[in-house]
Scaffold this motif. Structure first.
Motif, PDB file in Angstrom:
ATOM      1  N   LEU A 244      68.256  40.116  49.156  1.00 11.97           N
ATOM      2  CA  LEU A 244      67.862  38.832  49.715  1.00 11.97           C
ATOM      3  C   LEU A 244      66.351  38.746  49.873  1.00 11.97           C
ATOM      4  N   SER A 245      65.721  39.846  50.279  1.00 13.86           N
ATOM      5  CA  SER A 245      64.271  39.856  50.398  1.00 13.86           C
ATOM      6  C   SER A 245      63.607  39.568  49.061  1.00 13.86           C
ATOM      7  N   ALA A 246      64.115  40.210  47.995  1.00 11.22           N
ATOM      8  CA  ALA A 246      63.575  39.960  46.654  1.00 11.22           C
ATOM      9  C   ALA A 246      63.815  38.522  46.228  1.00 11.22           C
ATOM     10  N   PHE A 247      64.985  38.000  46.585  1.00  7.83           N
ATOM     11  CA  PHE A 247      65.329  36.614  46.257  1.00  7.83           C
ATOM     12  C   PHE A 247      64.358  35.650  46.936  1.00  7.83           C
ATOM     13  N   LEU A 248      64.085  35.883  48.218  1.00 10.27           N
ATOM     14  CA  LEU A 248      63.168  35.006  48.944  1.00 10.27           C
ATOM     15  C   LEU A 248      61.764  35.051  48.348  1.00 10.27           C
ATOM     16  N   GLN A 249      61.337  36.228  47.898  1.00  9.78           N
ATOM     17  CA  GLN A 249      60.019  36.336  47.282  1.00  9.78           C
ATOM     18  C   GLN A 249      59.962  35.541  45.985  1.00  9.78           C
ATOM     19  N   MET A 250      61.021  35.631  45.171  1.00  6.92           N
ATOM     20  CA  MET A 250      61.071  34.856  43.934  1.00  6.92           C
ATOM     21  C   MET A 250      61.100  33.357  44.231  1.00  6.92           C
ATOM     22  N   LEU A 251      61.800  32.991  45.302  1.00 15.51           N
ATOM     23  CA  LEU A 251      61.864  31.588  45.690  1.00 15.51           C
ATOM     24  C   LEU A 251      60.486  31.081  46.090  1.00 15.51           C
ATOM     25  N   PHE A 252      59.762  31.904  46.820  1.00 14.69           N
ATOM     26  CA  PHE A 252      58.404  31.549  47.210  1.00 14.69           C
ATOM     27  C   PHE A 252      57.527  31.358  45.973  1.00 14.69           C
TER      28      PHE A 252
ATOM     29  N   MET B 102      75.609  36.390  60.490  1.00 15.81           N
ATOM     30  CA  MET B 102      75.935  35.036  60.038  1.00 15.81           C
ATOM     31  C   MET B 102      74.663  34.257  59.697  1.00 15.81           C
ATOM     32  N   TRP B 103      73.594  34.494  60.465  1.00 16.87           N
ATOM     33  CA  TRP B 103      72.308  33.833  60.191  1.00 16.87           C
ATOM     34  C   TRP B 103      71.780  34.251  58.819  1.00 16.87           C
ATOM     35  N   LEU B 104      71.890  35.536  58.502  1.00 13.88           N
ATOM     36  CA  LEU B 104      71.447  36.017  57.195  1.00 13.88           C
ATOM     37  C   LEU B 104      72.311  35.450  56.070  1.00 13.88           C
ATOM     38  N   ASP B 105      73.627  35.343  56.321  1.00 12.81           N
ATOM     39  CA  ASP B 105      74.509  34.740  55.315  1.00 12.81           C
ATOM     40  C   ASP B 105      74.127  33.285  55.052  1.00 12.81           C
ATOM     41  N   ASP B 106      73.862  32.546  56.138  1.00 10.22           N
ATOM     42  CA  ASP B 106      73.455  31.142  55.988  1.00 10.22           C
ATOM     43  C   ASP B 106      72.111  31.042  55.263  1.00 10.22           C
ATOM     44  N   LEU B 107      71.222  31.973  55.561  1.00 12.50           N
ATOM     45  CA  LEU B 107      69.918  31.987  54.902  1.00 12.50           C
ATOM     46  C   LEU B 107      70.072  32.221  53.400  1.00 12.50           C
ATOM     47  N   GLN B 108      70.981  33.114  53.036  1.00  9.37           N
ATOM     48  CA  GLN B 108      71.190  33.377  51.611  1.00  9.37           C
ATOM     49  C   GLN B 108      71.770  32.150  50.907  1.00  9.37           C
ATOM     50  N   ASP B 109      72.737  31.478  51.551  1.00 10.53           N
ATOM     51  CA  ASP B 109      73.278  30.241  50.978  1.00 10.53           C
ATOM     52  C   ASP B 109      72.179  29.201  50.792  1.00 10.53           C
TER      53      ASP B 109
ATOM     54  N   ILE C  11      66.939  16.798  49.350  1.00  6.91           N
ATOM     55  CA  ILE C  11      65.750  17.328  50.021  1.00  6.91           C
ATOM     56  C   ILE C  11      65.882  17.182  51.530  1.00  6.91           C
ATOM     57  N   ARG C  12      66.375  16.033  51.973  1.00  7.19           N
ATOM     58  CA  ARG C  12      66.569  15.828  53.417  1.00  7.19           C
ATOM     59  C   ARG C  12      67.571  16.830  53.979  1.00  7.19           C
ATOM     60  N   SER C  13      68.640  17.097  53.215  1.00  2.00           N
ATOM     61  CA  SER C  13      69.645  18.057  53.672  1.00  2.00           C
ATOM     62  C   SER C  13      69.052  19.462  53.773  1.00  2.00           C
ATOM     63  N   ILE C  14      68.282  19.857  52.769  1.00  2.00           N
ATOM     64  CA  ILE C  14      67.664  21.185  52.783  1.00  2.00           C
ATOM     65  C   ILE C  14      66.680  21.301  53.949  1.00  2.00           C
ATOM     66  N   SER C  15      65.883  20.264  54.154  1.00  2.00           N
ATOM     67  CA  SER C  15      64.910  20.290  55.251  1.00  2.00           C
ATOM     68  C   SER C  15      65.602  20.438  56.591  1.00  2.00           C
ATOM     69  N   SER C  16      66.721  19.739  56.745  1.00  2.00           N
ATOM     70  CA  SER C  16      67.484  19.834  57.988  1.00  2.00           C
ATOM     71  C   SER C  16      68.027  21.244  58.196  1.00  2.00           C
ATOM     72  N   ARG C  17      68.491  21.858  57.125  1.00  2.00           N
ATOM     73  CA  ARG C  17      69.019  23.220  57.227  1.00  2.00           C
ATOM     74  C   ARG C  17      67.906  24.225  57.519  1.00  2.00           C
ATOM     75  N   PHE C  18      66.723  24.001  56.958  1.00  2.00           N
ATOM     76  CA  PHE C  18      65.585  24.860  57.271  1.00  2.00           C
ATOM     77  C   PHE C  18      65.251  24.778  58.763  1.00  2.00           C
ATOM     78  N   GLU C  19      65.277  23.574  59.298  1.00  2.00           N
ATOM     79  CA  GLU C  19      64.983  23.391  60.722  1.00  2.00           C
ATOM     80  C   GLU C  19      66.004  24.127  61.583  1.00  2.00           C
TER      81      GLU C  19
END
Length: 700
Positions: free
Chosen positions: A8-16, A66-73, A135-143
């Motif tokens: 997941l850490s590698a995934f987040l870096q690629m996403l960045f 569960m927070w990490l699972d949601d973050l990966q989704d 985009i609105r849905s993703i922003s809401s989930r980020f919040e």
């Protein structure tokens, strides 16, 4: 850090990195959403700052897990949106280029782009409206993720992600075994390389020993280092390098082992000067065990004091990486193979029974079979299993361990730390590729072009994953991969199946019902890979086309589609709507033709059509697959010629077969336009060429 966390850490870096890419930023500016993406970027940075703390707490706190699972989704969904941005931008660019190339107007008129190709076109407006909602849905989930981060009390870690918890214990030169099984020939060859007197510019040479984790590289180096034949070296030193390639520490360790005295200096220059003086004019043997660094500059700095040594000096390096072996500056390295089944069994018996009678244990024949199958030539695995079982008395205890995945015994096993260290050193994009391997069943045979792990014992042209490596891939992938085998999707598996991004299955029916149907529950599937037996393929031959027509349109996120060896006669037109597709494999199917809609897949990189003996032609607009890298069309005897415009596939790196047309033989000259082609190229239908002398001119 848990292994899944590294994925997941590698995934987040690629996403960045994707968020910072030029194509995404340019498109976001044109569409007026750049501020949203900038906010996502900042949020990702804040998440990365607490990620290490979350990884540690998830082991005892289910809410954090569960927070990490949601973050990966969320990470997967963000990547999907960025992919849609890039695809839409590419599609609009292609429309403009097609309009300009086909227009018969003047150059000035060609510069005028019609509104239908801009963000004002109906299709673009529809895209923008749909994207705005996402985009609105993703922003809401980020919040929400950030809000939960605070509620869970996750703390920032200024030091970033730590891997100190997995480093191997420091190795020493002292033998740990009274006897080493199956390595006599290897030892003789290594000693021959060590004792060989060969002229070198630097007065010393490097001998890398390369092999997969747990295969016994350190043991072999230790055996060679302890042999009486190497007493001819004036100086000998053994240093365990491991993951931290600290030149100061390594240089000081070598110096202290040579002088047999501690050194309090902290300046690298002074230490290297002393080391140079210590080895000056002397023949030395130095072992650098467990090396991972591929930094060429660091290697040059580390080696500089050794140039003062006497001719014939050697540095022995053990590493899991061929890249490291080549980086240290030598073209020759020793590739350490797996143990034979008999030798692997001998290692197990040594550690499981010591001096006890092996014959006293019942069912020894079945035990041997399980041990050999699980260890697959890895002495470390055999040693670990033997050590676990030597204190177990009952048959039930033996069966429990022999039937388990060794990873789950991590407190008593050092196999997981060794193999996951190998995983840690993969580049970020390869970490994701490795996790994808979790969907393949054990003993699945890969083609050479797909993936290389180790040669198959059944077919020298195929490759397989070691069972323990397969287990590691499943450990890493977690719930993102789901392999549906010979069982139904029960309630306790349904959540995982619905969350899966990559899935395969190994049978087609249960209770008379096609297992295809369960895939209707999957919303985010990226990889669809049937791995079926011949009998099952025959049973499903009459319904496959119908099922695919109903199923594929639901896989809107699909990247990989493989129906290799499956009984299908056609692909639905809706295949063209799967804009994310990168890989299609229809090898050895009954496919008769490909829909023209497949040419709208501007992201497609692989189109594999090996052995499609009923296929009559390729799509006429193949030129639109501008990202196509591999086009495999071998054993397709009914195809009469390559389509027009194939020369426009500028990214093509592999073309297995170029089919010369009867009427358009001059298109043989198109081969000159393939600047990136590598590997073998077969040219078919040369009987259509009237002047064979032209062939040399066309392909040179």
């Amino acid at each position: 850090m848990a292994v899944g966390g590294l994925f997941l850490s590698a995934f987040l870096q690629m996403l960045f990195d994707r968020l910072m890419s030029r194509e995404v930023l340019n498109f976001a500016r044109r569409e007026g959403v750049i501020s949203k993406l900038e906010k996502w970027k900042k949020t990702l940075l804040m998440i990365q700052a607490v990620f290490s703390d979350a990884e540690e707490k998830q082991l005892t706190d289910k809410a954090v897990k569960m927070w990490l699972d949601d973050l990966q989704d969320l990470a997967y969904d963000v990547e999907d949106i960025l992919d849609e941005f890039a695809t839409e931008a590419l599609a609009r660019k292609l429309k403009v280029e097609h309009h300009q190339s086909s227009s018969s107007n003047s150059k000035v008129q060609n510069l005028i782009i019609p509104a239908c190709f801009t963000s004002l076109s109906p299709s673009s407006v529809k895209f923008n409206v749909g994207m705005g909602s996402k985009i609105r849905s993703i922003s809401s989930r980020f919040e929400e993720i950030c809000k939960q981060k605070v509620e869970l009390g996750l703390q920032m870690n200024a030091g970033g992600v730590s891997i100190a918890g997995w480093q191997r214990p420091t190795s020493t030169c002292l033998p740990t075994e009274p006897a080493v099984f199956g390595r006599d020939e290897d030892k003789a060859k290594i000693l021959e390389m060590v004792l060989r007197d060969e002229p070198t510019d630097a007065n010393f040479s490097l001998i890398p020993i390369v092999g997969m984790a747990g295969v016994g590289k350190t043991t072999l180096a230790r055996v060679a280092f302890d042999d009486k034949a190497v007493e001819m070296f004036n100086l000998r030193s053994w240093v365990c390098v491991s993951d931290d390639f600290d030149i100061l520490r390594i240089t000081k360790s070598i110096l202290e082992s040579i002088t047999f005295s501690p050194n309090s200096l902290k300046d690298l220059n002074q230490i290297q000067v002393q080391l140079r003086e210590a080895v000056a004019g002397k023949r030395f043997l130095i072992v650098l065990d467990d090396v991972w660094s591929k930094n060429y500059s660091l290697w040059n700095t580390l080696k500089s004091p050794f140039r003062a040594g006497a001719s014939g000096s050697k540095i022995l390096v053990t590493t899991c990486s061929t890249d490291v072996a080549l980086t240290v500056g030598t073209a020759e390295y020793y590739n350490l193979k797996l143990l034979s089944d008999d030798d692997c069994w001998s290692v197990f018996v040594k550690h499981a029974f010591e001096k006890r009678d092996v014959g006293l244990h019942r069912h020894m024949g079945s035990i041997r079979k399980k041990v050999v199958q699980k260890c697959r030539g890895l002495p470390l695995a055999a040693e670990t299993l033997g050590g676990l079982l030597r204190c177990k008395q009952s048959d039930d205890e033996w069966d429990e361990i022999l039937n388990s995945k060794i990873w789950y015994l991590s407190e008593e096993s050092n196999i997981l730390p060794v193999l996951r260290l190998s995983y840690h050193h993969l580049p970020s994009h390869l970490k994701r590729c490795f996790a994808y391997c979790a969907i393949f069943p054990k003993d699945y045979e890969f083609e050479e072009m797909e993936s290389i792990f180790q040669p198959s014992s059944n077919n020298s042209f195929k490759f397989i994953m070691h069972d323990l490596v397969n287990d590691l891939a499943q450990w890493i992938s977690g719930e993102t991969s789901f392999r549906l085998e010979n069982e139904m999707v029960t309630d306790n598996k349904s959540r995982r199946f619905r969350r899966a991004r990559h899935s395969s299955y190994t049978c087609g029916f249960y209770d008379g019902k096609s297992k295809f149907e369960v895939f209707h529950e999957v919303e985010h599937l990226r990889t669809f890979l049937p791995v079926l037996s011949y009998e099952i393929r025959l049973l499903t031959r009459y319904i496959t086309d119908v099922v695919l027509s109903n199923l594929l349109p639901k896989f809107t996120k699909l990247r990989v589609l493989s129906l290799k060896k499956y009984y299908i006669t056609e692909l639905p037109h809706s295949i063209g709507d799967l804009k994310h597709l990168r890989y299609i494999n229809l090898s050895e199917t009954m496919i008769r033709c490909l829909p023209e809609s497949i040419c709208s897949l501007c992201n497609l990189q692989f189109l594999i059509l090996r052995g499609c003996y009923r296929l009559k032609k390729l799509p006429s607009n193949l030129r639109n697959l501008i990202n196509l890298r591999h086009l495999v069309v071998t054993y397709v005897d009914l195809i009469r010629e390559m389509p027009l415009g194939i020369k426009e596939l500028k990214c093509l790196q592999m073309l297995s077969n170029f089919i010369v047309g009867m009427v358009t033989e001059s298109r043989l000259k198109d081969l000159k336009d393939f600047k990136l082609l590598r590997g073998e190229l077969c040219i078919s239908r040369l009987d259509y060429v009237t002047n064979l002398e032209d062939i040399r001119d066309h392909i040179n």
